[in-house]
Design an enzyme around this catalytic site. Structure first.
Site, PDB file in Angstrom:
ATOM      1  N   GLU A 201       1.175  -2.175  -7.137  1.00  0.00           N
ATOM      2  CA  GLU A 201       0.248  -3.192  -6.633  1.00  0.00           C
ATOM      3  C   GLU A 201       0.630  -4.589  -7.130  1.00  0.00           C
ATOM      4  OE1 GLU A 201      -3.519  -1.421  -7.765  1.00  0.00           O
ATOM      5  OE2 GLU A 201      -3.737  -0.597  -5.754  1.00  0.00           O
ATOM      6  N   ASN A 220       0.376  -7.589 -18.421  1.00  0.00           N
ATOM      7  CA  ASN A 220      -0.929  -6.936 -18.408  1.00  0.00           C
ATOM      8  C   ASN A 220      -1.112  -6.064 -17.174  1.00  0.00           C
ATOM      9  OD1 ASN A 220      -1.845  -8.134 -20.822  1.00  0.00           O
ATOM     10  ND2 ASN A 220      -2.320 -10.024 -19.724  1.00  0.00           N
ATOM     11  N   HIS A 440     -15.226  10.381  -0.331  1.00  0.00           N
ATOM     12  CA  HIS A 440     -14.462   9.600  -1.300  1.00  0.00           C
ATOM     13  C   HIS A 440     -14.494  10.306  -2.647  1.00  0.00           C
ATOM     14  CE1 HIS A 440     -13.798   6.168  -4.226  1.00  0.00           C
ATOM     15  NE2 HIS A 440     -12.702   6.212  -3.512  1.00  0.00           N
ATOM     16  N   GLU A 442     -13.030   9.414  -6.186  1.00  0.00           N
ATOM     17  CA  GLU A 442     -12.330   8.632  -7.204  1.00  0.00           C
ATOM     18  C   GLU A 442     -12.184   9.513  -8.436  1.00  0.00           C
ATOM     19  OE1 GLU A 442     -10.229   6.652  -9.368  1.00  0.00           O
ATOM     20  OE2 GLU A 442     -10.705   5.581  -7.504  1.00  0.00           O
ATOM     21  N   HIS A 510      -5.142   6.829  -2.567  1.00  0.00           N
ATOM     22  CA  HIS A 510      -4.979   5.475  -3.081  1.00  0.00           C
ATOM     23  C   HIS A 510      -4.533   5.550  -4.538  1.00  0.00           C
ATOM     24  CE1 HIS A 510      -6.930   2.704   0.022  1.00  0.00           C
ATOM     25  NE2 HIS A 510      -6.757   3.893   0.603  1.00  0.00           N
ATOM     26  N   GLU A 511      -3.746   4.558  -4.923  1.00  0.00           N
ATOM     27  CA  GLU A 511      -3.151   4.508  -6.277  1.00  0.00           C
ATOM     28  C   GLU A 511      -2.270   5.734  -6.561  1.00  0.00           C
ATOM     29  OE1 GLU A 511      -6.675   2.212  -5.826  1.00  0.00           O
ATOM     30  OE2 GLU A 511      -6.789   4.343  -6.301  1.00  0.00           O
ATOM     31  N   GLU A 529      -2.246   4.491   0.135  1.00  0.00           N
ATOM     32  CA  GLU A 529      -2.195   3.056  -0.157  1.00  0.00           C
ATOM     33  C   GLU A 529      -0.847   2.769  -0.817  1.00  0.00           C
ATOM     34  OE1 GLU A 529      -5.090  -0.167  -2.332  1.00  0.00           O
ATOM     35  OE2 GLU A 529      -4.512   1.638  -3.418  1.00  0.00           O
ATOM     36  N   GLU A 535      -7.479  -5.495  -0.371  1.00  0.00           N
ATOM     37  CA  GLU A 535      -8.601  -5.781  -1.268  1.00  0.00           C
ATOM     38  C   GLU A 535      -8.258  -6.793  -2.352  1.00  0.00           C
ATOM     39  OE1 GLU A 535      -6.598  -2.229  -3.293  1.00  0.00           O
ATOM     40  OE2 GLU A 535      -6.964  -2.955  -1.255  1.00  0.00           O
TER      41      GLU A 535
END
Length: 731
Positions: A201, A220, A440, A442, A510-511, A529, A535
Site C-alpha cells: 500500500e 513507519n 465482511h 476482518e 484485502h491486505e 486489493e 480509500e
C-alpha cells in the site's frame, strides 16, 4: 509428452559445421530466423551446453547454458536486442550443498502448446495460451541431486521455474534462499515500490534504476531498509521502459506453497536478484519433492498494450479445480464502508470505550456506529432501486473496539453481531428486495484465529445466503514474526479460497499478498486489493493522479483488483471543513476506472446520498458491465495514460474508459472495435472544460452521439481526468 526430446542432439549435422558455437549462441535468434528456416520449425536449437528457444512469433528468444563451473545461466533477447544479459540461476538449501554449480545436462525436453481456454469470469471469454517449452534436466555431479529448469517462451515474454523431481537424495528440504538473477542492459525508467513484506500500500515512485533508494521511504509504513553491499529491496512486479522504447516487466506466476519474490537491486550494475520473504526464524520455504517453484516471468514488448493486455500470468497457473462453477457470478454492490473512511460513522459500536469495558460486556452505543439494522436497510433500498446485486456491511460484528495494535489474538469470532445489528432481519429484508448481502470478515491479521473459526463463519454465510465474503488482514501477522508475503500466509490466502469453494462462496481479499494468477485455478477468488486502494484518498496524502495509470501494468497483471472506484464527493472538506484530503482524480475519471481497473466484483463506493445528487453521472455506474466478452487496449503508457474498450458478456453493448495522469491529454479514438453494420448511441461522460483534479474535480459533461465502427471520437482528458463512454446498439 515432449514431442521433440533430444531431436537436435540426434540430428545436428548442420550445426556441427558452425565454427564458433559461442558466437552462434549469442546471435542465434537472427541466424535461425534469417539463415536456417528449416530449424525455425523446431523452435529450439542445441549447441554444446547452450540451448536456445524461440517464441511462436520468433520475436523473443531465451538461451540457456552451463558455465565452465557447471552454473546454470540464461539470457533473453527481443527482436535481436539484449533484454536480460547472462544471469545465473541457483537455489540455496539449509544444511545441504547449494544447487548452484557443478551441474551436467542429462536431457532436453521440448514441446509446443497452442490452446484456448475459457475463464469463468474475465476480461475476455476466450484466452489464448501459446508458447514453446524447453525442460532442461540437470544433475549435480558432486551430490547426485537432480533439478529441472522449465522454460516457456511466449510472444509477450519468457517464464521459467525450478522443478524438483522425486529422488532418493532430496526428499524433505528447506530453501534458505533463491538466487535468480535478472541482469538488465541499461538504466531503465522504473515504477517501483519499496520492499515491505507486509504491505503493497504505497504510491509508486518513478525513477531510473540507478536512482532507486528505499532509504527515502517512510519507515513507519514499510521496511525501506538498505541491505548489505549497496543493495536495495524492492517489490515485484517491476515495470520498466528502456531508452530504446522497450517495455520490460519482471514478475512471478503461480505462487503456491512458496513465499512472494521481492527483488534485491544493485543500482549501479542494473542487477536484480530474487529476494524471498522469510518466516519467523528466517527460513524461506519448506518443501518435499516432487515440487516446483513459482514461475519467474519477464514480459517484453515495444508496445505497452502488449504488457497491460497480457494473460501470460494467468496462463502459467493450473486450470480450474472447481467442478461446479455455477455459484461464481459477477456482482456490483454498494456498502456501509466509505462513510467510516470519511468519518461520518465508525466500525465499532462503542466508539471510544476502552478494552476493559469491551471485555466486561458493558458496551454502550456511541451513536456513530455505521452497521446498524436501519442504516443497512437504507443501503438495501438504494441497491434495489438502482439495480445493484449486493450490499457489503463492515463493522457488523463484535470486536472492533477491542483491537489495539495487534496485541490480542482472539479479537473476532465472525458470527456474533453487535446489539444494533439484527442478522436475520437484515438478511430477510435483503431477500425481500432481491438483494444479496456480502459478508465482511476482518481478521485483524490474527490468522490462526480466523482459521479456527473459518468453518463457523462460512456456515453462517450459507445459513443466510451470502454469496461472497470480503476478508481483511490489517496489521502485523499473528503468529508473530510471520509476514503477509511469507510462505505461511501465501498458503493461508490460497486455503481460504479453496475452503470457500467447498462452501460455494466467493472471496475478495484485502491486505493479502498480491495475486499471481491463482484465480484461474480457483476462480471463486474473484478479487483482491493487495495494493494502495481508493480509500487512501480519504485520510492520507492520497494516491497521485498517475497511480491508476500504473496499477494495470503491475498489480492487475496477477488478477482482478478491488479498487473501490466511484467516489463523487471528491474533497473531504465536504464532511469536515478542517480536512484538506481529497481524491486525486476528477469525477469523470472515477467513472472511467470501472473499465481500466478490471474486477468482476465492483463497488459503487460512495454514499447513496452523494449519488442521488448526481443522478446523470451515476447512470454510468448503473449501466456498466463487470464481466466481459472481449477487451481491447487502445492506448497505453505506464504512468501516463490508458484507454480500454470492453464488450459485455452475453450482450452487444461496449464500454470505454480513458484515464490520464496529472497532465491533460487530447486523443482521437477509432471505434473499429464496434460491430460492423450496427449503429450505436454513444453516451459520453467527460471532464468539463474547466475540470481539474485539484481545483475543479466535479466538473463534467454528458452528451450523446450516434456512431458506427467507422467513426472516430476526439477525447479531452483534464489534469487527473478521464472519460467513460457507453455504446448502446440502436435497434
Amino acid at each position: 509428452m515432449y514431442f521433440y526430446e533430444n531431436l537436435l542432439f540426434r540430428n545436428n549435422s548442420i550445426l556441427n559445421r558452425i565454427k564458433n558455437p559461442s558466437l552462434f549462441s549469442s546471435r542465434i535468434s537472427y541466424f535461425v530466423m534469417k539463415k536456417l528456416p528449416l530449424l525455425v520449425l523446431l523452435f529450439c536449437v542445441t549447441i554444446g551446453n547452450s540451448q536456445n528457444i524461440l517464441s511462436p512469433s520468433q520475436k523473443v528468444s531465451l538461451t540457456f547454458s552451463l558455465s565452465k563451473e557447471g552454473k546454470p545461466t540464461y539470457f533473453v533477447n527481443y527482436k535481436n536486442q539484449s533484454i536480460v544479459k547472462e544471469s545465473t540461476l541457483a537455489i540455496l538449501l539449509k544444511g545441504l550443498p547449494a544447487l548452484d554449480a557443478n551441474f551436467r545436462i542429462d536431457s532436453i525436453g521440448q514441446k509446443k502448446v497452442n490452446e484456448t481456454w475459457q475463464p469463468v469470469l474475465g476480461e475476455q471469454s476466450n484466452i489464448k495460451n501459446n508458447y514453446n517449452e524447453m525442460k532442461v534436466a540437470l544433475s549435480q555431479q558432486s551430490t547426485n541431486r537432480k533439478i529441472n529448469i522449465v522454460f516457456r517462451v511466449f510472444d509477450e515474454g519468457v517464464a521459467f521455474r525450478y522443478d524438483f523431481p522425486k529422488q532418493r537424495n532430496l526428499d524433505y528440504f528447506i530453501i534458505s534462499d533463491e538466487k535468480t538473477q535478472f541482469n538488465l542492459t541499461g538504466n531503465h525508467k522504473t515504477f517501483w515500490l519499496p520492499g515491505d513484506f507486509d504491505s503493497q500500500e504505497y504510491p509508486y515512485t518513478e525513477s531510473k534504476l540507478s536512482e532507486i533508494n528505499t532509504d527515502n521511504i517512510d519507515k513507519n509504513n514499510g521496511i525501506g531498509l538498505k541491505s548489505i553491499a549497496g543493495k536495495f529491496v524492492i517489490q515485484s512486479p517491476l515495470m520498466m521502459k528502456s531508452a530504446e522504447g522497450v517495455y520490460i516487466n519482471i514478475f512471478e506466476a503461480a505462487v503456491v506453497n512458496y513465499p512472494v519474490m521481492h527483488l534485491d537491486l544493485v543500482p549501479e550494475a542494473f542487477q536484480l536478484t530474487s529476494h524471498l520473504v522469510p518466516n519467523a526464524i528466517g527460513d524461506k520455504a519448506y518443501l518435499q519433492t516432487p515440487c516446483v517453484s513459482p514461475w519467474r516471468t519477464i514480459m517484453v514488448s515495444d508496445d505497452a498494450r502488449d504488457i497491460v493486455g497480457s494473460k501470460m500470468i494467468l496462463n502459467l497457473n493450473e486450470p480450474c479445480k472447481i467442478k461446479d462453477v455455477s455459484f461464481i457470478k459477477p456482482m456490483k454492490f454498494v456498502g456501509v464502508w466509505w462513510e467510516m473512511h470519511v468519518g461520518k460513522s465508525t466500525w465499532d459500536y462503542a466508539g471510544s470505550q476502552n478494552a476493559q469495558n469491551a471485555a466486561d460486556g458493558k458496551l454502550k452505543p456511541s451513536g456513530k456506529h455505521g452497521a446498524t439494522t436501519e442504516n443497512t436497510k437504507r443501503y438495501i433500498d438504494f441497491a434495489a432501486k438502482n439495480g445493484f446485486d449486493g450490499v457489503l456491511v463492515e463493522g457488523w460484528n463484535t470486536g472492533w473496539e477491542d483491537w489495539f495494535g495487534n496485541w490480542k489474538e482472539n479479537v473476532f469470532d465472525f458470527v456474533t453481531p453487535y446489539p444494533d445489528y439484527n442478522l436475520k432481519e437484515v438478511n430477510d429484508y435483503a431477500k425481500s428486495k432481491g438483494v444479496k448481502m456480502i459478508m465482511h470478515n476482518e481478521t485483524s491479521a490474527s490468522v490462526a484465529n480466523y482459521e479456527r473459526h473459518l468453518d463457523r463463519a462460512f456456515n453462517l454465510m450459507k445459513e443466510y445466503g451470502y454469496p461472497a465474503v470480503k476478508t481483511g488482514y490489517v496489521g502485523r501477522i499473528i503468529p508473530r514474526g510471520e509476514f503477509h508475503d511469507g510462505q505461511t500466509m501465501v498458503n493461508h490466502f490460497n486455503y481460504v479460497a479453496q475452503r470457500a469453494a467447498d462452501y460455494q462462496l466467493m472471496v475478495d481479499s484485502h491486505e493479502s499478498s498480491r495475486p499471481t494468477g491463482y484465480s484461474r485455478t480457483y476462480p471463486n477468488y474473484v478479487a483482491a486489493e493487495a495494493a494502495r486502494g481508493n480509500e487512501f484518498n480519504a485520510w492520507s496524502v492520497g494516491n497521485p493522479p498517475m497511480h491508476e495509470t500504473i496499477l494495470p501494468f503491475t498489480r492487475l497483471l496477477g488478477g482482478p483488483m478491488d479498487y473501490t472506484p466511484g467516489i463523487f464527493e471528491i474533497k473531504m472538506s465536504y464532511y469536515d471543513k478542517t480536512k484538506t484530503e481529497q481524491v486525486h482524480t476528477t469525477l469523470a475519471k472515477q467513472l472511467a476506472l470501472y473499465l481500466t481497473m478490471y474486477s468482476p466484483v465492483q463497488m459503487a463506493a460512495d454514499l447513496p446520498e452523494n449519488y442521488e445528487r448526481y443522478p446523470d453521472a451515476f447512470q454510468f455506474i448503473k449501466d456498466v458491465a463487470v464481466d466481459w466478452q472481449d477487451s481491447k487496449y487502445l492506448e497505453a503508457e505506464p504512468g501516463d495514460y490508458l484507454t480500454v474498450a470492453r464488450k459485455e458478456k452475453n450482450g452487444e453493448r461496449w464500454f470505454l474508459g480513458a484515464i490520464t495522469d496529472e497532465n491533460a491529454r487530447d486523443t482521437e479514438i477509432k471505434l473499429d472495435f464496434l460491430s460492423p453494420n450496427k449503429k450505436y448511441k454513444a453516451i459520453i461522460y467527460k471532464d468539463g472544460t474547466d475540470a481539474d483534479w485539484k481545483n475543479n474535480p466535479k466538473s463534467y459533461q454528458i452528451k450523446a452521439i450516434q456512431v458506427t465502427f467507422k467513426s472516430k471520437i476526439k477525447l479531452h482528458l483534464a489534469n487527473g481526468g478521464g472519460t467513460a463512454i457507453s455504446f448502446q446498439p440502436i435497434n
